[in-house]
Scaffold this motif. Structure first.
Motif, short mmCIF file in Angstrom:
data_model
loop_
_atom_site.label_atom_id
_atom_site.label_comp_id
_atom_site.label_asym_id
_atom_site.label_seq_id
_atom_site.Cartn_x
_atom_site.Cartn_y
_atom_site.Cartn_z
N LYS A 1 1.70 -10.32 6.40
CA LYS A 1 2.75 -10.40 5.07
C LYS A 1 3.13 -11.33 4.37
O LYS A 1 2.81 -11.07 3.03
N TYR B 1 0.22 -11.20 2.07
CA TYR B 1 0.15 -9.92 1.20
C TYR B 1 0.98 -10.33 0.03
O TYR B 1 0.72 -10.27 -0.97
N ASP B 2 2.14 -10.94 0.55
CA ASP B 2 3.11 -11.17 -0.57
C ASP B 2 2.79 -12.39 -1.62
O ASP B 2 2.68 -12.33 -2.82
N TYR C 1 -1.08 -5.84 7.74
CA TYR C 1 0.22 -5.39 6.91
C TYR C 1 -0.19 -4.68 5.49
O TYR C 1 -1.24 -5.20 4.82
N ARG D 1 2.09 -2.57 2.58
CA ARG D 1 3.17 -1.91 1.91
C ARG D 1 3.08 -0.56 1.80
O ARG D 1 2.21 0.09 1.03
N ASN E 1 4.46 2.68 0.04
CA ASN E 1 5.24 3.00 -0.91
C ASN E 1 6.10 4.37 -0.67
O ASN E 1 5.99 5.02 0.08
#
Length: 141
Positions: free
Chosen positions: A109, A112-113, A137, A139, A141
């Motif tokens: 994560k 990813y961020d 990870y 995200r 939607n």
């Protein structure tokens, strides 16, 4: 949907404070960050015509992130005594403090961020702790 995938690896040590098992002790890994970018449309004009993103740009950012963690002891904030940190710093060891437990899941994560912040539309980030064990990870939607 188009997908591009690239990866980079780094070697570092970590430990899991409060864990009951072998991983509570300092140990190392050859971590691999595998990043999948996605998009509906390819570039229509310019030097990137026919590309989702420039592979060179994506590879450069992923490599830079991996390099920033290479050959360091990664530890969670407030899990080492200040005197321990001071002694390790006095010995010129490379330390990286993070605000999360340094697990493959949390790193997936985190990366990813971080990489999304560079403007890449990502499908997922996979972090391998070993060649056979990884966390993903994505995200939703």
């Amino acid at each position: 949907m188009y997908y591009l995938k690239t990866s980079a690896s780094f070697d570092s040590a970590h430990f899991l404070s409060g864990y009951e098992g072998k991983c509570a002790n300092i140990h190392g890994h050859r971590w691999t960050i595998e990043v999948t970018a996605k998009g509906e449309n390819l570039q229509l004009t310019g030097t990137q015509r026919g590309m989702l993103v420039d592979f060179g740009d994506l590879k450069h950012k992923v490599r830079a992130v991996a390099d920033s963690f290479d050959h360091a002891l990664i530890y969670e904030k407030n899990t080492l005594k200040p005197v321990t940190i001071q002694v390790l710093n006095d010995e010129n060891f490379r330390l990286i403090e993070v605000d999360f437990r340094p697990t493959a899941e949390n790193f997936a994560k985190y990366f990813y961020d971080l990489l999304s912040g560079y403007g890449f539309e990502l499908n997922d980030v996979t972090v391998y702790e070993t060649p056979d064990n990884c966390a993903v990870y994505r995200r939703e939607n």
